[in-house]
Design an enzyme around this catalytic site. Structure first.
Site, PDB file in Angstrom:
ATOM      1  N   ARG A 185      39.518  61.111  26.038  1.00 59.74           N
ATOM      2  CA  ARG A 185      39.312  60.876  24.605  1.00 59.74           C
ATOM      3  C   ARG A 185      39.567  62.180  23.861  1.00 59.74           C
ATOM      4  NH1 ARG A 185      35.982  64.167  24.028  1.00 59.74           N
ATOM      5  NH2 ARG A 185      36.071  63.941  21.775  1.00 59.74           N
ATOM      6  N   ALA A 207      41.786  63.318  20.120  1.00 60.87           N
ATOM      7  CA  ALA A 207      43.145  63.002  19.665  1.00 60.87           C
ATOM      8  C   ALA A 207      44.246  63.698  20.476  1.00 60.87           C
ATOM      9  CB  ALA A 207      43.258  63.318  18.169  1.00 60.87           C
ATOM     10  N   ARG A 218      44.632  52.932  21.249  1.00 60.96           N
ATOM     11  CA  ARG A 218      43.597  53.224  20.240  1.00 60.96           C
ATOM     12  C   ARG A 218      44.331  53.468  18.917  1.00 60.96           C
ATOM     13  NH1 ARG A 218      38.991  57.431  21.588  1.00 60.96           N
ATOM     14  NH2 ARG A 218      37.917  56.277  19.927  1.00 60.96           N
ATOM     15  N   ASP A 274      41.369  63.239  13.612  1.00 53.58           N
ATOM     16  CA  ASP A 274      42.134  62.256  14.392  1.00 53.58           C
ATOM     17  C   ASP A 274      43.412  61.838  13.686  1.00 53.58           C
ATOM     18  OD1 ASP A 274      39.187  61.893  15.416  1.00 53.58           O
ATOM     19  OD2 ASP A 274      40.561  61.141  16.945  1.00 53.58           O
ATOM     20  N   LYS A 296      35.683  61.609  13.592  1.00 54.47           N
ATOM     21  CA  LYS A 296      34.582  60.836  14.148  1.00 54.47           C
ATOM     22  C   LYS A 296      33.589  60.413  13.073  1.00 54.47           C
ATOM     23  CE  LYS A 296      34.164  59.643  17.445  1.00 54.47           C
ATOM     24  NZ  LYS A 296      34.598  58.243  17.734  1.00 54.47           N
TER      25      LYS A 296
HETATM   26  O1  MRU Z   1      36.404  58.662  19.751  1.00 52.81           O
HETATM   27  P1  MRU Z   1      36.789  60.043  20.193  1.00 52.81           P
HETATM   28  O2  MRU Z   1      35.759  60.712  21.023  1.00 52.81           O
HETATM   29  O3  MRU Z   1      38.158  60.064  20.821  1.00 52.81           O
HETATM   30  O4  MRU Z   1      36.890  60.861  18.827  1.00 52.81           O
HETATM   31  C1  MRU Z   1      37.248  62.209  18.892  1.00 52.81           C
HETATM   32  C2  MRU Z   1      37.121  62.893  17.588  1.00 52.81           C
HETATM   33  O5  MRU Z   1      36.782  62.319  16.582  1.00 52.81           O
HETATM   34  C3  MRU Z   1      37.524  64.337  17.565  1.00 52.81           C
HETATM   35  O6  MRU Z   1      36.816  65.005  16.582  1.00 52.81           O
HETATM   36  C4  MRU Z   1      39.021  64.451  17.274  1.00 52.81           C
HETATM   37  O7  MRU Z   1      39.763  63.643  18.139  1.00 52.81           O
HETATM   38  C5  MRU Z   1      39.507  65.838  17.380  1.00 52.81           C
HETATM   39  S1  MRU Z   1      39.519  66.388  19.048  1.00 52.81           S
HETATM   40  C6  MRU Z   1      40.260  67.894  19.140  1.00 52.81           C
END
Ligand code: MRU
Length: 348
Positions: free
Chosen positions: A46, A48, A89, A236, A247
């Site tokens: 998980r 981005a 996703r 993301d 998030k």
């Molecule tokens: O649902 P997730 O855990 O994949 O969400 C991740 C996030 O929201 C992170 O803040 C984002 O991907 C940046 S990671 C460098």
């Protein structure tokens, strides 16, 4: 700590199982592109940038296992695979950005199918390396924003685990720490999947950075007490006007910070920018299984009444007006963001 590694013996993508942490550190081997889709959907991998690079390896795996001997037939098959991986996703645009990058390579390729197999694997390797280099570059820019003694609220997990290595917002914090700055991190636990409490806390422990986990609703109060100097989170998908999808909970965190005159920075590589959209209103927000919210237990008991329902949006959009700056591998951008992002995208 590498989150994504190519295993040459098994011809597989080896990832850290992020659902097992912090109870257990184990890796999982993804042998097929279907394994890649499953791992992205179930958040074994998980973050981005991490899902973007895993997706690129998924394309390489699909090519490797393809039985097609005709180039056009293989290209058609890979196009179908790209749709499956890219749609695993919906919100993090890094996934489609890297899939489209891979498709563009496939489209212009004119050679033998076995060569294409090798080239797609090399492309995935290159994208993985680029992710690490990019994170180091943006972390250096971001670390300049951090002062000795800063107390920082961080949301979700944006560390090595969410990328190929080093991290984005957490990379910035890590870089400042490696520069010898004394930092304290307030780790939003990040309901419902607890990426903060499970993963960010685990990473900070490895790096020796002092932290406290806080409930997601605590930061406003800490800010009012004068205990917070800065807010850092990742992204993301970023619209061209600088609206940031991240998030769920990032928006409320930014609102509280702005009300308390605390700077808010979103940190991301340019591969997180969606050049096709001008505003955050156009970003598709993933809705996940309500069970992620409802299955919370106290002791071993489910706490919600039987038959309870839940709404589970995984991301929200922080409007650009709440963001002090955007930290990228090209430097820190200040508002207005449109022209600056546009210039960077054009020059890439
Ligand atoms: O649902 P997730 O855990 O994949 O969400 C991740 C996030 O929201 C992170 O803040 C984002 O991907 C940046 S990671 C460098």
């Amino acid at each position: 700590m590498r989150t994504i590694v190519w295993n040459e013996n098994q011809k597989s993508v080896e990832i850290i199982d992020q659902n097992a942490l912090p109870l257990e550190y184990k890796t999982v081997n993804l042998l097929t592109y279907q394994d890649v889709v499953f791992a992205i959907q179930h958040m074994t991998v998980r973050g981005a940038p991490a899902i973007g690079v895993t997706g690129a390896y998924g394309m390489a795996l699909a090519a490797l296992h393809s039985s097609k001997t005709d180039l056009d037939a293989m290209k058609a098959e890979l196009y179908e695979v790209a749709q499956e991986i890219g749609n695993a996703r919906p919100t993090a645009v890094n996934l489609w950005n890297l899939i489209n990058h891979t498709l563009a390579y496939i489209n212009q390729f004119d050679g033998y199918v076995d060569e294409l197999k090798d080239h797609l694997l090399n492309l995935a390797h290159r994208l993985a390396e680029e992710d690490v280099e990019t994170n180091l570059r943006l972390s250096k820019f971001g670390a300049e924003l951090i002062n000795d003694g800063d107390r920082i609220v961080h949301h979700c997990n944006t560390g090595a685990l969410a990328t190929v290595d080093y991290g984005t917002a957490l990379g910035v914090i890590r870089m400042a720490h490696e520069q010898g700055k004394k930092i304290h991190v307030y780790v939003d636990e990040t309901r419902p999947r607890l990426q903060g409490a499970r993963l960010t806390a685990w990473e900070l422990k490895q790096y020796g950075i002092p932290y406290d986990i806080i409930t997601d609703s605590s930061s406003g109060h800490l800010m009012q007490m004068g205990l917070v100097d800065k807010v850092f989170f990742g992204a993301d998908r970023v619209a061209m006007n600088g609206d940031v999808a991240n998030k769920i909970g990032s928006y409320m965190l930014a609102l509280a910070a702005v009300d308390n005159k605390i700077p808010v920075y979103s940190v991301f590589p340019v591969s997180t920018v969606d050049a096709k959209i001008s505003s955050g209103k156009e970003i598709e927000i993933e809705q996940r299984d309500p069970r992620e919210v409802l299955d919370i237990t106290l002791g071993k008991e489910i706490v919600v009444p039987s038959g309870a329902t839940a709404v589970n949006y995984a991301f929200d959009v922080t409007p650009n007006r709440l963001l002090t700056g955007l930290v990228t591998e090209h430097g820190v951008l200040y508002p207005p963001f449109f022209e600056k992002l546009d210039k960077i995208i054009r020059e890439e």
